[in-house]
Design a protein around this motif. Structure first.
Motif, short mmCIF file in Angstrom:
data_model
loop_
_atom_site.label_atom_id
_atom_site.label_comp_id
_atom_site.label_asym_id
_atom_site.label_seq_id
_atom_site.Cartn_x
_atom_site.Cartn_y
_atom_site.Cartn_z
N VAL A 58 -0.80 -13.55 -0.85
CA VAL A 58 -1.05 -12.54 0.08
C VAL A 58 -0.26 -11.45 0.01
O VAL A 58 1.06 -11.21 -0.27
CB VAL A 58 -0.85 -12.95 1.66
N ILE A 59 -0.97 -10.01 -0.40
CA ILE A 59 -0.23 -8.92 -0.90
C ILE A 59 -0.42 -7.91 0.23
O ILE A 59 -1.64 -7.60 0.37
CB ILE A 59 -0.79 -8.42 -2.40
N LYS A 60 0.65 -7.23 0.65
CA LYS A 60 0.62 -6.55 1.64
C LYS A 60 1.61 -5.36 1.19
O LYS A 60 2.83 -5.59 1.26
CB LYS A 60 1.12 -7.11 3.12
N ALA A 61 1.16 -4.12 0.83
CA ALA A 61 1.84 -2.95 0.26
C ALA A 61 1.53 -1.65 0.75
O ALA A 61 -0.06 -1.78 0.63
CB ALA A 61 2.16 -3.31 -1.39
N THR A 62 2.06 -0.78 0.86
CA THR A 62 1.63 0.25 1.14
C THR A 62 1.88 1.38 -0.11
O THR A 62 1.20 2.40 0.05
CB THR A 62 2.49 1.23 2.28
N ASP A 63 2.67 1.03 -1.09
CA ASP A 63 2.68 1.94 -2.37
C ASP A 63 2.62 0.94 -3.40
O ASP A 63 2.98 0.09 -3.74
CB ASP A 63 3.94 2.57 -2.28
N VAL A 64 2.05 1.65 -4.48
CA VAL A 64 1.65 1.15 -5.74
C VAL A 64 2.24 2.13 -6.87
O VAL A 64 1.74 3.27 -6.77
CB VAL A 64 0.48 0.65 -6.19
N ILE A 65 3.26 1.81 -7.47
CA ILE A 65 3.93 3.00 -8.43
C ILE A 65 3.37 2.37 -10.25
O ILE A 65 3.56 1.22 -10.35
CB ILE A 65 5.46 2.87 -8.50
N VAL A 66 2.82 3.22 -10.71
CA VAL A 66 2.21 2.99 -12.09
C VAL A 66 3.03 4.14 -12.96
O VAL A 66 3.22 5.35 -12.69
CB VAL A 66 0.80 3.20 -12.19
#
Length: 69
Positions: A58-66
């Motif tokens: 279960v993935i709950k994130a507000t930011d994804v950095i690439v």
């Protein structure tokens, strides 16, 4: 199970590496696609996480950095 998180993936526990306080849990979503989570050792034990057991990532994130070089 009902959950508000939108990113929930049925997976298989591939590996559990217990530590003194935390456990590193590797979940295989599909062949070649893995997610690694660090959870408390007590949570790992309470969930009965062992190799081959079915679980949900279960993935709950507000930011994804690439980033790239």
């Amino acid at each position: 199970m009902e959950i508000s998180a939108r990113n929930s993936f049925k997976s298989t526990v591939k590996k559990v590496v217990p530590g003194a306080v935390n456990s590193e849990v590797t979940l295989e979503i599909t062949p070649g696609v893995e997610v690694v989570a660090i959870i408390t050792k007590s949570s790992s034990e309470k969930l009965g996480l062992v190799e081959g057991k079915q679980a949900y990532a279960v993935i709950k994130a507000t930011d994804v950095i690439v980033a790239v070089d």
